[in-house]
Design a protein around this motif. Structure first.
Motif, PDB file in Angstrom:
ATOM      1  N   THR A   1      21.950   0.634   5.100  1.00 36.77           N
ATOM      2  CA  THR A   1      21.464   1.650   6.050  1.00 36.77           C
ATOM      3  C   THR A   1      20.826   0.999   7.271  1.00 36.77           C
ATOM      4  N   THR A   2      19.963   0.007   7.037  1.00 39.11           N
ATOM      5  CA  THR A   2      19.299  -0.675   8.149  1.00 39.11           C
ATOM      6  C   THR A   2      20.298  -1.445   8.999  1.00 39.11           C
ATOM      7  N   LEU A   3      21.224  -2.134   8.363  1.00 39.23           N
ATOM      8  CA  LEU A   3      22.206  -2.923   9.121  1.00 39.23           C
ATOM      9  C   LEU A   3      23.119  -2.012   9.930  1.00 39.23           C
ATOM     10  N   ASN A   4      23.464  -0.853   9.402  1.00 41.10           N
ATOM     11  CA  ASN A   4      24.268   0.105  10.173  1.00 41.10           C
ATOM     12  C   ASN A   4      23.479   0.648  11.358  1.00 41.10           C
ATOM     13  N   ARG A   5      22.183   0.892  11.129  1.00 39.06           N
ATOM     14  CA  ARG A   5      21.339   1.419  12.200  1.00 39.06           C
ATOM     15  C   ARG A   5      21.176   0.419  13.341  1.00 39.06           C
ATOM     16  N   THR A   6      21.189  -0.869  13.009  1.00 39.42           N
ATOM     17  CA  THR A   6      20.981  -1.899  14.033  1.00 39.42           C
ATOM     18  C   THR A   6      22.293  -2.486  14.559  1.00 39.42           C
ATOM     19  N   LEU A   7      23.412  -1.873  14.187  1.00 40.38           N
ATOM     20  CA  LEU A   7      24.707  -2.351  14.676  1.00 40.38           C
ATOM     21  C   LEU A   7      24.760  -2.361  16.200  1.00 40.38           C
ATOM     22  N   GLY A   8      24.181  -1.339  16.820  1.00 39.66           N
ATOM     23  CA  GLY A   8      24.188  -1.264  18.283  1.00 39.66           C
ATOM     24  C   GLY A   8      23.498  -2.451  18.927  1.00 39.66           C
ATOM     25  N   MET A  25      15.750 -11.466  17.941  1.00 43.00           N
ATOM     26  CA  MET A  25      14.669 -10.791  18.655  1.00 43.00           C
ATOM     27  C   MET A  25      14.869  -9.275  18.667  1.00 43.00           C
ATOM     28  N   ARG A  26      16.087  -8.843  18.930  1.00 39.76           N
ATOM     29  CA  ARG A  26      16.377  -7.403  18.972  1.00 39.76           C
ATOM     30  C   ARG A  26      16.075  -6.756  17.617  1.00 39.76           C
ATOM     31  N   MET A  27      16.551  -7.395  16.542  1.00 34.43           N
ATOM     32  CA  MET A  27      16.423  -6.780  15.230  1.00 34.43           C
ATOM     33  C   MET A  27      15.001  -6.868  14.684  1.00 34.43           C
ATOM     34  N   MET A  28      14.306  -7.934  15.021  1.00 31.04           N
ATOM     35  CA  MET A  28      12.959  -8.110  14.487  1.00 31.04           C
ATOM     36  C   MET A  28      11.906  -7.410  15.336  1.00 31.04           C
ATOM     37  N   PHE A  29      11.955  -7.599  16.644  1.00 31.77           N
ATOM     38  CA  PHE A  29      10.912  -7.090  17.524  1.00 31.77           C
ATOM     39  C   PHE A  29      11.357  -5.930  18.413  1.00 31.77           C
ATOM     40  N   GLY A  30      12.661  -5.606  18.406  1.00 29.11           N
ATOM     41  CA  GLY A  30      13.146  -4.511  19.237  1.00 29.11           C
ATOM     42  C   GLY A  30      13.186  -4.836  20.714  1.00 29.11           C
ATOM     43  N   GLN A  31      13.128  -6.113  21.070  1.00 29.71           N
ATOM     44  CA  GLN A  31      13.173  -6.540  22.461  1.00 29.71           C
ATOM     45  C   GLN A  31      13.821  -7.914  22.543  1.00 29.71           C
ATOM     46  N   ARG A  32      14.434  -8.186  23.682  1.00 35.31           N
ATOM     47  CA  ARG A  32      15.153  -9.453  23.829  1.00 35.31           C
ATOM     48  C   ARG A  32      14.251 -10.558  24.352  1.00 35.31           C
ATOM     49  N   GLU A  46       5.156   6.130  14.910  1.00 31.14           N
ATOM     50  CA  GLU A  46       5.438   6.917  13.711  1.00 31.14           C
ATOM     51  C   GLU A  46       6.831   6.644  13.137  1.00 31.14           C
ATOM     52  N   THR A  47       7.723   6.101  13.927  1.00 28.77           N
ATOM     53  CA  THR A  47       9.089   5.868  13.452  1.00 28.77           C
ATOM     54  C   THR A  47       9.391   4.368  13.432  1.00 28.77           C
ATOM     55  N   GLU A  48      10.171   3.964  12.448  1.00 33.54           N
ATOM     56  CA  GLU A  48      10.561   2.561  12.308  1.00 33.54           C
ATOM     57  C   GLU A  48      11.796   2.293  13.163  1.00 33.54           C
ATOM     58  N   GLU A  49      11.658   1.376  14.103  1.00 36.69           N
ATOM     59  CA  GLU A  49      12.757   1.064  15.005  1.00 36.69           C
ATOM     60  C   GLU A  49      13.304  -0.346  14.815  1.00 36.69           C
ATOM     61  N   ASP A  50      12.550  -1.210  14.152  1.00 32.94           N
ATOM     62  CA  ASP A  50      13.005  -2.589  13.953  1.00 32.94           C
ATOM     63  C   ASP A  50      12.374  -3.137  12.674  1.00 32.94           C
ATOM     64  N   TRP A  51      12.690  -4.388  12.362  1.00 29.63           N
ATOM     65  CA  TRP A  51      12.182  -4.996  11.128  1.00 29.63           C
ATOM     66  C   TRP A  51      10.660  -5.090  11.115  1.00 29.63           C
ATOM     67  N   LEU A  52      10.051  -5.368  12.248  1.00 28.20           N
ATOM     68  CA  LEU A  52       8.600  -5.468  12.304  1.00 28.20           C
ATOM     69  C   LEU A  52       7.956  -4.137  11.940  1.00 28.20           C
ATOM     70  N   ASP A  53       8.492  -3.032  12.468  1.00 26.61           N
ATOM     71  CA  ASP A  53       7.980  -1.717  12.096  1.00 26.61           C
ATOM     72  C   ASP A  53       8.022  -1.508  10.593  1.00 26.61           C
ATOM     73  N   THR A  54       9.130  -1.903   9.980  1.00 22.21           N
ATOM     74  CA  THR A  54       9.288  -1.714   8.535  1.00 22.21           C
ATOM     75  C   THR A  54       8.237  -2.500   7.759  1.00 22.21           C
TER      76      THR A  54
END
Length: 533
Positions: free
Chosen positions: A149-156, A197-204, A286-294
């Motif tokens: 689920t997480t890997l599909n969500r971060t495919l973009g 960086m994108r997947m962990m912190f949501g920024q490049r 309130e919402t998880e957007e990347d690995w750090l959020d999780t």
């Protein structure tokens, strides 16, 4: 604190004498202790220090170990470095015993100055001892961060960086002459760092983005620190086996690892602290957007945060390090081999043209059909692993391997090199032959050629309890980067060069010199997307 260099033989002799003297009194009782069974075959060693002298005087140590095993004609050997038995394995059968049959008994990790420092006291998943805490962290990694689920969500995010990297190379080679030299290692590291960086912190970027699509100055410092720290985990150092010498920098490595960890912390910590503050405050995140959020949002049974700040920063550094070496090393070696074997390069290009064409860019969904490219990647993992050995497995109890006695506390090193070059496993092991994997039942699953290797005939991501949690994303990143570079550009030897020199480095097995190749665009200009930061 005084630094002592062991590169000077006379200095080493004095240090060795001091070690011997101290150990003679501190562990005299060990002299009378005999193993409960027959140890694997090994070289004669000195009293108390064992093979420590040979280890230091024969650098790089991994070549000496393999040379000794070859001379002894054995696929399992035992070296004693001070009070630690180090057992090395080059057989797929014994490797399976290590990682399957005796997996739980050999599930601990070795301690070292470097691993303790970067893991904030073994608070991460890679270096922490086997137990309840480790099992919980492994469960989080597999069911949360690396779940389908997480890997599909971060495919973009991954697709965006796959787009960015070909445009970055396009920007590098489109100016000036029709072809331009491009540093392949720089390209691969740029891609790996950006995806991580994108997947962990949501920024490049940490700070200001680079205009050409590459990394900014702070990202380069961060990446360089990660890259330098990799060597610290796979090195044979005196302090790895004599703990009371840690902190004196006698190997010349401790100062460097302190510097690299400090740089990584200065980059990571402000993001982690800011994000934790957001999650803690009402009306914040309130919402998880990347690995750090999780990692921050997870709660225990009492509703309290599951991880402390130190545990989160340790996990982040784990991801930093784990996302760099395998993909970079594999893609660089694969392109180097292809340049030396034009017929292999042509077959890979033909497969891409047949499966994908030139009117769209290759996507992760195409990977199952890119069997020849996956076979090339597998062959590079076999011939050119990133390191000579897997991370050490440590015996939690007395056990046996291949019928030999393995004392509690022994370190077991499965040899990536030894498996990949074993003539009992591979026909013509020194030859680069991707075709060998196309019809190999051990190299295929229901979708075709795979980068998984549960049979341990070579090491890609390992298997067992300590298997890399990010096998799926690691495999996808590797094949996507390789396929995008092959699809997007024509690759040729640099001007004035007739062949790429395939020489590994001494400390690790990366190419000794970064691969530089002549490149020119292969697709229509509109196929290279705009950089997205």
């Amino acid at each position: 604190m005084t630094n002592i260099s062991l590169t000077n033989p006379s200095c080493f002799t004095l240090v060795l004498f001091f070690i011997t003297l101290v150990l003679a009194f501190a562990i005299r009782s060990l002299r009378s202790k005999k193993p409960k069974g027959q140890l694997p075959p090994g070289q004669w060693g000195w009293p108390i220090i064992g093979n420590l002298f040979q280890m230091v005087m024969n650098r790089p140590t991994h070549l000496w170990i393999h040379r000794v095993m070859k001379d002894m004609r054995t696929e399992i050997a035992c070296f004693r470095f001070a009070g630690v038995h180090v057992i090395t394995v080059t057989s797929s059968e014994i490797a399976r015993e290590v990682l399957r049959d005796k997996d739980e008994a050999l599930a601990d990790r070795s301690e070292s100055y470097s691993s303790n420092l970067i893991s904030h006291g073994y608070k991460d998943i890679n270096f922490s001892p086997y137990g309840k805490k480790w099992k919980m962290m492994k469960k989080v990694m597999t069911t949360k961060l690396m779940s389908p689920t997480t890997l599909n969500r971060t495919l973009g995010d991954r697709t965006l960086e796959a787009d960015n990297i070909i445009t970055y190379v396009f920007n590098l080679c489109r100016l000036g002459s029709t072809t331009k030299p491009v540093n392949v290692r720089d390209v691969a590291l740029t891609y790996c760092h950006a995806v991580m960086m994108r997947m962990m912190f949501g920024q490049r970027h940490f700070d200001k983005p680079a205009k050409d699509g590459g990394l900014g100055q702070k990202e380069k410092e961060h990446l360089d620190a990660i890259y330098r720290s990799l060597d610290c985990f796979f090195s044979f150092k005196v302090t790895n086996y004599i703990p009371f010498l840690r902190g004196w920098n006698i190997d010349g490595e401790e100062a460097e690892v302190r510097e690299t960890v400090d740089i990584i912390n200065k980059c990571n910590d402000p993001i982690i602290q800011k994000r934790m503050h957001l999650w803690k405050n009402e009306g914040g995140k309130e919402t998880e957007e990347d690995w750090l959020d999780t990692l921050i949002a997870l709660k225990d049974e009492q509703g309290m945060p599951l991880f402390t700040f130190d545990e989160i920063r340790a996990q982040c550094k784990d991801i930093n390090v784990a996302s760099i070496d395998n993909t970079m090393n594999n893609v660089e070696w694969t392109l180097a081999e292809m340049l030396n074997h034009p017929e292999i390069l042509e077959k890979a290009i033909n497969e891409l043209d047949m499966v994908v064409g030139k009117d769209r860019l290759v996507q992760e969904s195409d990977i199952p059909q890119l069997n020849y490219i996956k076979a090339c990647s597998r062959e590079s993992f076999r011939r050119h692993p990133a390191n000579a050995f897997m991370p050490p497995h440590v015996a939690r109890e007395d056990t046996t391997l291949a019928g030999y006695f393995v004392p509690k506390g022994s370190q077991i090193l499965v040899s990536r090199l030894g498996l990949g070059e074993n003539p009992k496993i591979w026909d013509e092991p020194d030859a680069y032959k991707p075709e060998r994997h196309l019809n190999d039942e051990y190299a295929r699953d229901s979708t075709g050629v795979t980068l998984m290797e549960p049979d341990m005939r070579l090491v890609i991501f390992s298997t067992g309890r300590r298997v890399c949690a990010g096998t799926k994303i690691g495999a996808s990143m590797t094949i996507m980067l390789l396929a995008r570079l092959l699809q997007g550009f024509e690759w040729a030897l640099p001007c004035g060069t007739s062949k790429i020199e395939l020489v590994p480095a001494k400390s690790n097995l990366f190419m000794a010199k970064p691969l530089v190749a002549s490149v020119k665009p292969r697709l229509a200009p509109h196929m290279y997307p705009k950089i997205q930061i």
